[in-house]
Design a protein around this motif. Sequence first.
Motif, short mmCIF file in Angstrom:
data_model
loop_
_atom_site.label_atom_id
_atom_site.label_comp_id
_atom_site.label_asym_id
_atom_site.label_seq_id
_atom_site.Cartn_x
_atom_site.Cartn_y
_atom_site.Cartn_z
N ILE A 511 17.98 -83.18 38.01
CA ILE A 511 16.79 -83.21 38.62
C ILE A 511 15.94 -82.44 37.84
O ILE A 511 16.00 -81.16 37.47
CB ILE A 511 16.78 -82.55 39.94
N THR A 512 14.72 -83.02 37.39
CA THR A 512 13.69 -82.49 36.66
C THR A 512 12.45 -82.71 37.19
O THR A 512 12.16 -83.75 37.74
CB THR A 512 13.66 -83.10 35.26
N VAL A 513 11.67 -81.55 37.29
CA VAL A 513 10.30 -81.44 37.99
C VAL A 513 9.15 -81.16 36.81
O VAL A 513 9.38 -80.20 36.19
CB VAL A 513 10.12 -80.72 38.93
N SER A 514 8.15 -82.08 36.80
CA SER A 514 7.02 -81.62 35.81
C SER A 514 5.92 -81.42 36.91
O SER A 514 5.56 -82.45 37.59
CB SER A 514 6.85 -82.68 34.87
N SER A 515 4.86 -80.64 36.84
CA SER A 515 4.03 -80.54 37.58
C SER A 515 2.52 -80.41 36.75
O SER A 515 2.62 -79.74 35.71
CB SER A 515 3.85 -79.14 38.28
N LEU A 516 1.44 -81.12 37.15
CA LEU A 516 0.32 -81.00 36.45
C LEU A 516 -0.83 -80.25 37.43
O LEU A 516 -0.87 -80.83 38.55
CB LEU A 516 -0.26 -82.53 36.35
N SER A 517 -1.52 -79.29 36.78
CA SER A 517 -2.48 -78.48 37.80
C SER A 517 -3.76 -78.65 37.03
O SER A 517 -3.89 -78.49 35.76
CB SER A 517 -1.89 -77.10 37.55
N ILE A 518 -4.72 -78.88 37.76
CA ILE A 518 -6.25 -79.18 37.16
C ILE A 518 -7.12 -78.20 38.19
O ILE A 518 -7.14 -78.46 39.53
CB ILE A 518 -6.71 -80.52 37.02
N ARG A 519 -7.60 -77.10 37.78
CA ARG A 519 -8.35 -76.20 38.48
C ARG A 519 -9.82 -76.60 38.43
O ARG A 519 -10.46 -77.46 37.51
CB ARG A 519 -8.40 -74.73 37.82
N GLN A 520 -10.44 -76.31 39.73
CA GLN A 520 -12.18 -76.54 39.64
C GLN A 520 -12.37 -77.97 39.40
O GLN A 520 -12.95 -78.25 38.50
CB GLN A 520 -12.78 -75.68 38.67
#
Length: 580
Positions: A511-520
């Motif tokens: 189980i592998t998780v990748s998260s993309l975060s974009i602020r504003q």
Amino acid sequence: MGVGPLFLCLLLSSGIEKNLALDSLGTYNVDPGSVTVSGISSGAAMATQFHVAYSTNVKGAGIFAGVPYYCAQGFISGSLTCMTTASLITVPALITQTETFAASNGIDSTSGLSNDRVYIFHGTEDVVVDPIAGQKVKNYYDHYLNSGNIKTVFGMAANHGFPTNFYGGACDSLDSEYIVNCGYNGAYEMLNHLYRGGLIEPDMSSPPVLSGQFLLFDQGEFFYISWPSQSSFDSTGFVYVPSSCVNGAECKLHIAFHGCQQGRHYIGEKFARKTGLLEVAELNDIVVLFPQISPQTLLGNPQGCWDWWSYTTELYQSSAKLVESKELHTSHLNKLQSVTVANSDEDFDNNLPSIIRAVAGTTAYLSCKPKASRNKTVSWVRHRDLHVLTVGHFTYTTDVRFGAHYGQSAGDWSLQIKSVQPRDSGLYDCQIGTQPPKSFSVRLQVYVPRSVIAGGSTDIHVQEGSTINITCTVYDSVQPPAFFFWYHDGQVIHFNNDRQERRMSLLENDITVSSLSIRQAVMSDSGNYTCQPANSDKATVRLHILKGEEPAAMQRSSANYPLLFPLTYLWLHLLFRNYL
């Protein structure tokens, strides 16, 4: 038996899916000649399988609304026949198959059944399992036991459920918990028969104080190279230890198997606490073990049933390879259910793995090392159809993906399978050309990795200026992907500005998780976002940046996905990773 007391213990190995909040199962003074089992519905089928497979150690079985041993004969269609048209069950054929299993050492010798005791309950109003099945269970045991050792209760107007005299639905109704109040203490009547009479019957109108210990224990402790969920086991099991047993007195051991939709996942502790088993146990010094199964849709077990039709392995009914799942050990009774394949230390090096996990499309190597193969031919046989794949260095199949390799320095023989596919999953036997043949079994598990964007929707709506979180999870990857690419409208995201960030975490081995975060968030951030792991198909979601009022589907907080998604996934993974 001349071997002294049996100490009930669960070996303190490090399980992969170990629940650190739970205790290990303790050590108690248990009489080795006192082991009995019982079950209802699929649990009754399991109790029969367990009794017959381990008749040397198990001294009796209580069968509530069950079917005979090996009734389904390895097919889900067979299980439906057993349940709905039990008149078609051919008991002599099941007896013949039992003897075949015993002759090949797949189960204990049937001579071990001769002095055992069996209790059979089947209500006349059962709408789930044809009441005739109860008579078929008796016919089966009649072949092996003295008639005086079999007690039957077939005349009660009970529906499908465990009968009590203090709790449950109306006796002739189908209760959602499958516990029915028939004014009959089924737990006492069953255990009193199995233990040859003389037990103290509890007064359930004024029940005894349960001053012993009701404990939750970590079932994952006994999975050495797998997770409980891969064999449809819950992470947690129950055990009741009477007060006298807590204080060191010699006690009896009973193992109770719940039915479909009756485990912890569905009704919590009610099967253990509301069937009357604990009260009988407390008054009569009986340790009661309650193993727990959970629903696993991908395994073909959506209702949390025990395996009696082969959803785990085609050898579900045997002892040496019983239900690819679990080892709940007792010191000399270490055969409950094993995720590992039982192989002989005398003939093969058991340090080699007996389970191989591979991703579809890769090459898998299954290895065995006979201890004395000189002048003996080594063959690989596919177990499901007994197809001989290789003999020595020669290949005997038209499937060019298969081949044999011998490591001269190590002395091991390997079966190579190129571009493995899910259909290749199953047991493979490495056999030495002796009379009779000796074999070492290896189970191949083939996984197809898949990527999923969290949230269950193809669209995400966020307010301009807020923080965007998109989480992509790869299931069944066996090994973490070598890389994770993120794309925005088909272009690789290089994460070269301060607003963009990515994180990757490994929750479990597959189980592998990748998260993309974009602020504003700004309007130009709208579009398609795609995650592309190295070892799985891509997953895409469309992002909408909005002004003004929030739509119902809007992603409201940047905290939702990073904190809750891993917990949600672990829970869903236990439920769905992998009938009565």
